[in-house]
Design a protein around this motif. Structure first.
Motif, PDB file in Angstrom:
ATOM      1  N   TRP A 293       0.802  -1.227   0.000  1.00 52.41           N
ATOM      2  CA  TRP A 293       0.000   0.000   0.000  1.00 52.41           C
ATOM      3  C   TRP A 293       0.833   1.274   0.000  1.00 52.41           C
ATOM      4  CZ3 TRP A 293      -4.679  -1.074  -1.326  1.00 52.41           C
ATOM      5  CH2 TRP A 293      -5.295  -2.262  -0.921  1.00 52.41           C
ATOM      6  N   PHE A 294       2.000   1.230   0.572  1.00 52.67           N
ATOM      7  CA  PHE A 294       2.805   2.441   0.727  1.00 52.67           C
ATOM      8  C   PHE A 294       3.697   2.715  -0.486  1.00 52.67           C
ATOM      9  CE2 PHE A 294       5.035  -1.239   2.175  1.00 52.67           C
ATOM     10  CZ  PHE A 294       6.352  -1.068   1.789  1.00 52.67           C
ATOM     11  N   LYS A 295       3.804   1.769  -1.412  1.00 53.99           N
ATOM     12  CA  LYS A 295       4.704   1.946  -2.554  1.00 53.99           C
ATOM     13  C   LYS A 295       4.080   2.800  -3.662  1.00 53.99           C
ATOM     14  CE  LYS A 295       7.707  -2.126  -2.220  1.00 53.99           C
ATOM     15  NZ  LYS A 295       8.212  -3.316  -2.954  1.00 53.99           N
ATOM     16  N   TYR A 296       4.937   3.186  -4.611  1.00 58.36           N
ATOM     17  CA  TYR A 296       4.515   3.929  -5.809  1.00 58.36           C
ATOM     18  C   TYR A 296       3.703   5.180  -5.444  1.00 58.36           C
ATOM     19  CZ  TYR A 296       5.478  -0.840  -7.352  1.00 58.36           C
ATOM     20  OH  TYR A 296       6.050  -2.090  -7.533  1.00 58.36           O
ATOM     21  N   GLU A 297       4.187   5.888  -4.412  1.00 56.38           N
ATOM     22  CA  GLU A 297       3.545   7.131  -3.966  1.00 56.38           C
ATOM     23  C   GLU A 297       2.100   6.896  -3.520  1.00 56.38           C
ATOM     24  OE1 GLU A 297       4.650  10.779  -6.270  1.00 56.38           O
ATOM     25  OE2 GLU A 297       5.313   9.286  -7.747  1.00 56.38           O
ATOM     26  N   GLY A 298       1.873   5.736  -2.929  1.00 50.72           N
ATOM     27  CA  GLY A 298       0.532   5.430  -2.427  1.00 50.72           C
ATOM     28  C   GLY A 298      -0.476   5.107  -3.511  1.00 50.72           C
ATOM     29  N   LEU A 299      -0.001   4.631  -4.655  1.00 52.01           N
ATOM     30  CA  LEU A 299      -0.855   4.398  -5.826  1.00 52.01           C
ATOM     31  C   LEU A 299      -2.061   3.508  -5.511  1.00 52.01           C
ATOM     32  CD1 LEU A 299      -1.092   4.841  -8.937  1.00 52.01           C
ATOM     33  CD2 LEU A 299       0.168   2.701  -9.216  1.00 52.01           C
ATOM     34  N   TYR A 300      -1.832   2.431  -4.736  1.00 50.17           N
ATOM     35  CA  TYR A 300      -2.922   1.473  -4.506  1.00 50.17           C
ATOM     36  C   TYR A 300      -3.965   2.010  -3.533  1.00 50.17           C
ATOM     37  CZ  TYR A 300       0.247  -1.621  -6.973  1.00 50.17           C
ATOM     38  OH  TYR A 300       1.059  -2.175  -7.924  1.00 50.17           O
ATOM     39  N   LEU A 301      -3.534   2.794  -2.554  1.00 56.02           N
ATOM     40  CA  LEU A 301      -4.515   3.443  -1.679  1.00 56.02           C
ATOM     41  C   LEU A 301      -5.316   4.489  -2.459  1.00 56.02           C
ATOM     42  CD1 LEU A 301      -2.856   3.979   1.822  1.00 56.02           C
ATOM     43  CD2 LEU A 301      -4.772   2.495   1.211  1.00 56.02           C
ATOM     44  N   LEU A 302      -4.688   5.134  -3.409  1.00 56.47           N
ATOM     45  CA  LEU A 302      -5.394   6.101  -4.246  1.00 56.47           C
ATOM     46  C   LEU A 302      -6.453   5.413  -5.102  1.00 56.47           C
ATOM     47  CD1 LEU A 302      -2.351   8.324  -5.246  1.00 56.47           C
ATOM     48  CD2 LEU A 302      -4.413   9.143  -4.068  1.00 56.47           C
ATOM     49  N   HIS A 382       1.133  18.987  -0.855  1.00 61.29           N
ATOM     50  CA  HIS A 382       1.195  19.265  -2.296  1.00 61.29           C
ATOM     51  C   HIS A 382       1.069  17.981  -3.119  1.00 61.29           C
ATOM     52  CE1 HIS A 382       2.199  23.372  -1.363  1.00 61.29           C
ATOM     53  NE2 HIS A 382       3.207  22.978  -0.585  1.00 61.29           N
ATOM     54  N   LYS A 383       1.398  16.850  -2.485  1.00 58.17           N
ATOM     55  CA  LYS A 383       1.250  15.563  -3.161  1.00 58.17           C
ATOM     56  C   LYS A 383       0.493  14.607  -2.249  1.00 58.17           C
ATOM     57  CE  LYS A 383       5.416  15.617  -6.067  1.00 58.17           C
ATOM     58  NZ  LYS A 383       6.658  14.874  -6.400  1.00 58.17           N
ATOM     59  N   PRO A 384      -0.398  13.792  -2.808  1.00 56.50           N
ATOM     60  CA  PRO A 384      -0.793  13.806  -4.227  1.00 56.50           C
ATOM     61  C   PRO A 384      -1.760  14.958  -4.510  1.00 56.50           C
ATOM     62  CG  PRO A 384      -2.045  12.155  -3.041  1.00 56.50           C
ATOM     63  CD  PRO A 384      -1.071  12.714  -2.048  1.00 56.50           C
ATOM     64  N   HIS A 385      -1.726  15.441  -5.729  1.00 56.95           N
ATOM     65  CA  HIS A 385      -2.646  16.500  -6.125  1.00 56.95           C
ATOM     66  C   HIS A 385      -3.993  15.893  -6.510  1.00 56.95           C
ATOM     67  CE1 HIS A 385      -0.991  15.025  -9.961  1.00 56.95           C
ATOM     68  NE2 HIS A 385      -2.124  15.423 -10.494  1.00 56.95           N
ATOM     69  N   ILE A 386      -4.994  16.728  -6.627  1.00 58.72           N
ATOM     70  CA  ILE A 386      -6.306  16.264  -7.067  1.00 58.72           C
ATOM     71  C   ILE A 386      -6.295  16.151  -8.593  1.00 58.72           C
ATOM     72  CG2 ILE A 386      -8.768  16.833  -7.179  1.00 58.72           C
ATOM     73  CD1 ILE A 386      -8.497  18.105  -4.429  1.00 58.72           C
ATOM     74  N   GLU A 401      -3.504   6.275 -11.494  1.00 61.40           N
ATOM     75  CA  GLU A 401      -2.804   7.558 -11.449  1.00 61.40           C
ATOM     76  C   GLU A 401      -2.510   7.947 -10.007  1.00 61.40           C
ATOM     77  OE1 GLU A 401      -4.107  10.669 -14.299  1.00 61.40           O
ATOM     78  OE2 GLU A 401      -5.820   9.336 -14.603  1.00 61.40           O
ATOM     79  N   THR A 402      -1.384   8.615  -9.802  1.00 60.29           N
ATOM     80  CA  THR A 402      -0.994   9.032  -8.455  1.00 60.29           C
ATOM     81  C   THR A 402      -1.587  10.400  -8.130  1.00 60.29           C
ATOM     82  OG1 THR A 402       1.064   9.896  -9.390  1.00 60.29           O
ATOM     83  CG2 THR A 402       1.144   7.703  -8.401  1.00 60.29           C
ATOM     84  N   CYS A 403      -2.896  10.470  -8.172  1.00 64.22           N
ATOM     85  CA  CYS A 403      -3.611  11.694  -7.810  1.00 64.22           C
ATOM     86  C   CYS A 403      -4.942  11.310  -7.181  1.00 64.22           C
ATOM     87  CB  CYS A 403      -3.806  12.604  -9.026  1.00 64.22           C
ATOM     88  SG  CYS A 403      -4.670  11.815 -10.412  1.00 64.22           S
ATOM     89  N   ILE A 404      -5.544  12.237  -6.477  1.00 62.54           N
ATOM     90  CA  ILE A 404      -6.801  11.984  -5.777  1.00 62.54           C
ATOM     91  C   ILE A 404      -7.975  12.203  -6.733  1.00 62.54           C
ATOM     92  CG2 ILE A 404      -8.272  12.670  -3.841  1.00 62.54           C
ATOM     93  CD1 ILE A 404      -5.745  13.789  -2.488  1.00 62.54           C
ATOM     94  N   THR A 405      -8.803  11.192  -6.881  1.00 62.87           N
ATOM     95  CA  THR A 405      -9.987  11.323  -7.742  1.00 62.87           C
ATOM     96  C   THR A 405     -10.947  12.340  -7.123  1.00 62.87           C
ATOM     97  OG1 THR A 405      -9.793   9.015  -8.419  1.00 62.87           O
ATOM     98  CG2 THR A 405     -11.909  10.099  -8.810  1.00 62.87           C
ATOM     99  N   PRO A 406     -11.283  13.406  -7.841  1.00 59.07           N
ATOM    100  CA  PRO A 406     -12.134  14.447  -7.265  1.00 59.07           C
ATOM    101  C   PRO A 406     -13.563  13.947  -7.040  1.00 59.07           C
ATOM    102  CG  PRO A 406     -11.805  14.848  -9.607  1.00 59.07           C
ATOM    103  CD  PRO A 406     -10.904  13.702  -9.241  1.00 59.07           C
ATOM    104  N   LEU A 407     -14.162  14.389  -5.940  1.00 58.88           N
ATOM    105  CA  LEU A 407     -15.556  14.092  -5.659  1.00 58.88           C
ATOM    106  C   LEU A 407     -16.438  15.184  -6.259  1.00 58.88           C
ATOM    107  CD1 LEU A 407     -15.370  12.934  -1.921  1.00 58.88           C
ATOM    108  CD2 LEU A 407     -15.806  11.500  -3.920  1.00 58.88           C
TER     109      LEU A 407
END
Length: 627
Positions: A293-302, A382-386, A401-407
């Motif tokens: 979960w913590f790898k790739y800039e948190g990609l899997y949690l994202l 500043h990271k991850p950005h939306i 993608e290493t960004c937060i999916t906007p709601l």
């Protein structure tokens, strides 16, 4: 003529005689042809209306007799719709494949996967065969294949002959995943992180999450699901879980879940998005699922954040949670495990999740109900950005993608982004927020209600033509073209679950609506194989599928795929125009299916008809590869 212009009597008499001469022979001819027609009509009288349809495609193997008997009548429409089929029109019968293909999963084939990059487990993602590699044979069931146990007994038992793999019973013996008892498997409900059983484990979660069993939480996703015991025991709490795991060294774990009558599919968190829309699940779960979960800039949690509903929960048990107690058994250093947990905590905080509790082996986070505060926090994090404006639901072969999916935007901080949902079971038929908000083009609340009424009537009709449905003999059901999920919703009163499939790139995309109703499903391109093992569905519903795909790929291979995933003696229901159904029937006849075409539920004048087909029981031969 008389003086007054009227005909004379002898002229009238002559006309009367001539008319009589014409009437007698004409009447005789009429009687003759009537008798002749009645005599010819006795040569064959269809026993049912479906018999008429089944005779539309005349048997090409029949040869003309040397007698003077007339050729059979041809009822086929010669201006019918041309359906894309293979070039080889002479192949009427499909032979069994070799027994080595009995467990074949075309797009998750281990031999093909080895050719791909091992980075981020890309080699375990979907890699489908080329056209040249496609099989034109029937996947055989193993010798001694048996009809699975009836639900709910199937939750705890499965026949060894159906899935002859004992690896997990040996490797996971201490963890109580699965046991072999004579000719069957037994599933005690254990798991690596819940030795007391899944039932007790879920009770532990219930003590930590408010409203787990009051209808607030309905849909869940289990990543790295083992033999799907967590999902199996959630069902009695009216929570339905989509469980997935890769096809890897743990042979058949997803297969066991489906054999138990529990939703599951082959899948992995690698480099691509999971095949589900944004804001789909109320709860996500990982019990020692070994996902970094913590790898790739948190990609899997994202990615979990993308598919989790506003206010949804993420549950983690296993490494690194409670590392102070388990670090020796996990064969890792305390420093390593502490660093991993700190990294997970940091990613969760950056994506605006709130840690609800950590108690014993469980840690639980909650996603915010909207992004009002999260947008403000971008000044700190500043990271991850939306993510920039895009289709958050797009998930078919699309990279993470290493960004937060906007709601969706809200008017105040207390509003649930995208709209609040009713509690289950009211949620199943209330108007979903995506429809009430007008975000699904062309679908209004009235159209949604009409669709529900339509499927209610259709299921009543299906009940009469597929008796096994009402008898509880079917458990795993698939809708290949689910639209708004009306078919699945109308089946809620039966002991079944439905995999609602929305064809990839559908316009409009309705899978988000299906999840908002508290149902589950996935995206799929039917020109490719589905991510499941052979013989995993009892009933497949195919409304309008072949009209959609007839110009895109060879429908023969779609039908062969349906044969692969349908259990022996399972049923397929096709809804389409009669010309398409006739073509389908001509192919399924060569697949050892028994089928009949019946009228639409509204009556014989509706151009849409229904083809009901049953896959016959047959098995492969372990020695020769054929039955």
């Amino acid at each position: 003529m008389g003086k007054d212009g009227s005909p004379k009597l002898h002229q009238l008499e002559q006309k009367r005689k001539r008319l009589t001469y014409w009437i007698l022979p004409v009447s005789g001819l009429c009687v003759f042809f009537y008798v002749l027609g009645a005599w010819q009509g006795t040569t064959h009288v269809p026993s049912t209306q479906s018999d008429v349809y089944s005779r539309v495609g005349c048997d090409s193997e029949k040869t003309s007799s040397s007698s003077s008997s007339s050729d059979p009548l041809d009822f086929e429409s010669h201006h019918q719709l041309i359906v894309n089929d293979s070039k080889d029109q002479t192949l009427n019968k499909f032979p069994p494949c070799d027994m080595s293909y009995s467990e074949y999963t075309p797009c998750q084939d281990n031999h093909r996967g080895r050719k791909f990059d091992r980075n981020m487990l890309k080699y375990r993602e979907r890699h489908c065969p080329t056209k040249e590699e496609l099989l034109r044979c029937l996947i055989p069931a193993p010798p001694n294949y048996k009809t699975p146990f009836k639900w709910p007994q199937s939750r705890d038992y499965a026949w060894y002959a159906n899935i002859p793999h004992k690896e997990l019973s040996i490797e996971k013996a201490v963890q109580n995943w699965i046991q072999v008892e004579g000719d069957r498997f037994r599933f005690p409900g254990g798991g690596t992180m819940f030795p007391r059983g899944a039932d007790a484990y879920i009770d532990d979660i219930n003590a930590l999450i408010p409203h787990l069993t009051d209808g607030t939480i309905r849909t869940a996703v289990d990543t790295g699901c083992g033999v799907v015991s967590w999902g199996a025991y959630l069902l009695k709490r009216d929570i339905i879980a989509m469980s997935f795991a890769p096809r890897d060294t743990h042979e058949a774990q997803v297969w066991f879940g489906l054999e138990r009558g529990v939703p599951a599919m082959i899948g992995i968190m690698g480099s691509q998005r999971l095949p589900y829309p944004a804001r789909a699940f109320d709860m996500a779960h990982c019990s020692r699922c070994l996902i970094p979960w913590f790898k790739y800039e948190g990609l899997y949690l994202l990615e979990v954040d993308r598919i989790l509903r506003p206010g949804g929960y993420w549950i983690l048990s296993g490494p690194p949670i409670r590392w102070k107690k388990y670090w020796r058994g996990w064969e890792r250093t305390q420093e390593d495990l502490k660093q991993e947990q700190d990294a997970i905590e940091d990613v969760a905080k950056r994506i605006c999740w709130k840690k609800v509790v950590e108690n014993g082996d469980l840690a639980i986070w909650q996603k915010p109900i909207n992004h009002v505060e999260c947008v403000k926090n971008r000044e700190t994090y500043h990271k991850p950005h939306i993510c920039k404006s895009e289709n958050a639901d797009a998930a078919w072969y699309k990279d993470m993608e290493t960004c937060i999916t906007p709601l969706p935007q809200v008017s105040n901080a207390e509003e649930v982004a995208g709209g609040a949902l009713k509690k289950w079971p009211e949620r199943a038929f209330s108007v979903p927020p995506r429809i009430s908000s007008g975000s699904i083009p062309g679908i209004t609340a009235d159209a949604y209600r009409e669709d529900n009424e339509s499927w209610k009537n259709r299921i009543g009709y299906y009940k009469g033509i597929v008796g096994q449905l009402s008898q509880g003999l079917y458990r795993n059901v698939m809708d290949m073209n689910a639209n708004l999920g009306g078919f699945a919703a109308a089946l809620l009163k039966y002991p079944v679950w439905v995999m609602n499939v929305v064809p990839a790139n559908s316009d409009p995309d309705t899978l988000g609506v299906i999840f908002e109703r508290g149902l589950i499903g996935t995206y799929q391109d039917w020109c490719e194989a589905f991510s499941t093992y052979p013989r995993t569905y009892d009933l497949i519903h195919a409304p309008g599928v072949f009209s959609i795909y007839q110009d895109r790929c060879d429908i023969t291979y779609i039908l062969l795929e349906m044969d692969r995933i349908l259990r022996p003696e399972g049923t397929a229901i096709f809804r389409d125009v009669v010309e398409v159904l006739i073509k389908i029937k001509s192919i399924t006849d060569g697949m050892r299916w028994q089928s009949r075409i019946v009228d639409h539920e509204s009556g014989p004048f509706n151009p849409e008809k229904i083809l009901v087909a049953t896959k016959t029981y047959w098995t492969g031969d372990a020695k020769q590869g054929q039955n």
